[in-house]
Design an enzyme around this catalytic site. Sequence first.
Site, mmCIF file in Angstrom:
data_model
loop_
_atom_site.group_PDB
_atom_site.id
_atom_site.type_symbol
_atom_site.label_atom_id
_atom_site.label_comp_id
_atom_site.label_asym_id
_atom_site.label_seq_id
_atom_site.Cartn_x
_atom_site.Cartn_y
_atom_site.Cartn_z
ATOM 1 N N TRP A 1 0.817 -1.118 -0.154
ATOM 2 C CA TRP A 1 0.114 0.028 0.041
ATOM 3 C C TRP A 1 0.807 1.098 -0.003
ATOM 4 O O TRP A 1 0.611 2.405 -0.564
ATOM 5 C CB TRP A 1 -0.994 -0.063 1.002
ATOM 6 C CG TRP A 1 -1.865 -1.238 0.905
ATOM 7 C CD1 TRP A 1 -2.356 -2.178 1.366
ATOM 8 C CD2 TRP A 1 -3.042 -0.834 -0.254
ATOM 9 N NE1 TRP A 1 -3.273 -2.970 0.743
ATOM 10 C CE2 TRP A 1 -3.695 -2.249 -0.283
ATOM 11 C CE3 TRP A 1 -3.201 -0.172 -1.245
ATOM 12 C CZ2 TRP A 1 -4.907 -2.672 -1.042
ATOM 13 C CZ3 TRP A 1 -4.281 -0.433 -1.992
ATOM 14 C CH2 TRP A 1 -5.241 -1.688 -1.847
ATOM 15 N N LYS B 1 -13.000 -1.543 6.694
ATOM 16 C CA LYS B 1 -12.364 -2.608 7.496
ATOM 17 C C LYS B 1 -13.087 -2.338 9.127
ATOM 18 O O LYS B 1 -14.103 -2.899 9.428
ATOM 19 C CB LYS B 1 -10.738 -2.268 7.795
ATOM 20 C CG LYS B 1 -10.307 -2.981 6.249
ATOM 21 C CD LYS B 1 -9.354 -1.583 5.572
ATOM 22 C CE LYS B 1 -8.717 -2.029 4.378
ATOM 23 N NZ LYS B 1 -8.914 -3.029 3.555
ATOM 24 N N ASP C 1 -1.857 6.715 6.166
ATOM 25 C CA ASP C 1 -2.846 5.995 5.589
ATOM 26 C C ASP C 1 -3.387 4.708 6.834
ATOM 27 O O ASP C 1 -2.587 3.896 6.727
ATOM 28 C CB ASP C 1 -2.352 5.211 4.355
ATOM 29 C CG ASP C 1 -3.606 4.417 3.962
ATOM 30 O OD1 ASP C 1 -4.534 4.206 4.445
ATOM 31 O OD2 ASP C 1 -2.962 3.578 2.810
#
Length: 360
Positions: free
Chosen positions: A102, A196, A172
């Site tokens: 990511w 999530k 992030d």
Amino acid sequence: MSRVFNFSAGPAALPVEVLEQVRDELLEYPGCGASVMEISHRGEAFLGIARQAEADLRELLAIPDSYKVLFLQGGATGQFAAVPLNLTDSGSVADYVNTGAWSKKAIAEAKRYCAVNVAADAAASKYTTVPELDEWQSTPGAAYLHYTPNETIGGVEFPFIPQTGDVPLVADMSSTILSRPLDVSRFGVIYAGAQKNIGPAGIAIVIVREDLLDRARPEVPTVFNWQAMAADGSMLNTPATFSWYVAGLVFQWIKRQGGLAAMGERNLAKAERLYGAIDASEFYANPVTPECRSWMNVPFTLPDPALDKPFLQGAQESGLLALKGHRSVGGMRASIYNAMPMAGVDALIAYMREFELQHG
Ligand code: PMP
């Protein structure tokens, strides 16, 4: 099929209580005569939902008043572009720390807008650890430093918050936000995709320090302009009303669980139990440096990839869903976000032991 233990990395399991409330209110949001999906985002009912969700999130994370909270669309990936567009000009350098899949995506997107200095890269460890802070090559006067506190695919989590002095720290937090208490004041910007620990897909939350709101480039798309969105309560255009509503229910559920301190204790206990079972066996393995192991995403391998298929098939038959590792790394991954109860972790460990007995 009845509900099973769902280890999906995202969209991930939601608390059953929240889903039940959504079901109960689905046809008629109390007092509205219509579904929450069918009412104006500018009406009193939805504005109440939106305000309450923000207030609950602020309370959970103890967000200082000097920060704005935005509920945007475009996911965390949208923010990969929004971050440089809101914080750099064409001459700026932005620092990024690369700890895995990511981080790499965030870096690739930022490079389209500004000069990127990769201040640290965990490549030498095959992305199984966080680079030592004293080895970072940061840029003095960088526009910001971006990092990924929890790498959802590699299962690598920072055990510390980097110190960046005057350089704004941007994180992030897609796969770790709300997993435990957090000192928001250490950050310039925190962003996270919802699917999530926050709620259904469709929303990205941005928590941004107010003094950073005047740095946007003129060409930033309006829907990604943090200042413009903050000025309009994230309602410059139609927001993802249903996702926002469910996120609000999740925040209330977390409060009923005892808030983030209680959540953090439960999450640590779940992670310790699962890593403990992996470490105690000769059969399963996790490659991540112990102090950098994610509380939320637990990748593990079997001694022979040929066993992956029967493992997954047996897991499915035992009511353990979505354990397949990311296609880029193979093996297994158990995501154990807030909505996963300890009973799910225990069921997984029991199945892992049984499988090991049969195939070990
Ligand atoms: N960052 C991280 C850490 C993620 O886990 C994900 C999604 N799994 C993303 C960014 C991308 O999020 P989205 O799909 O909401 O754009």
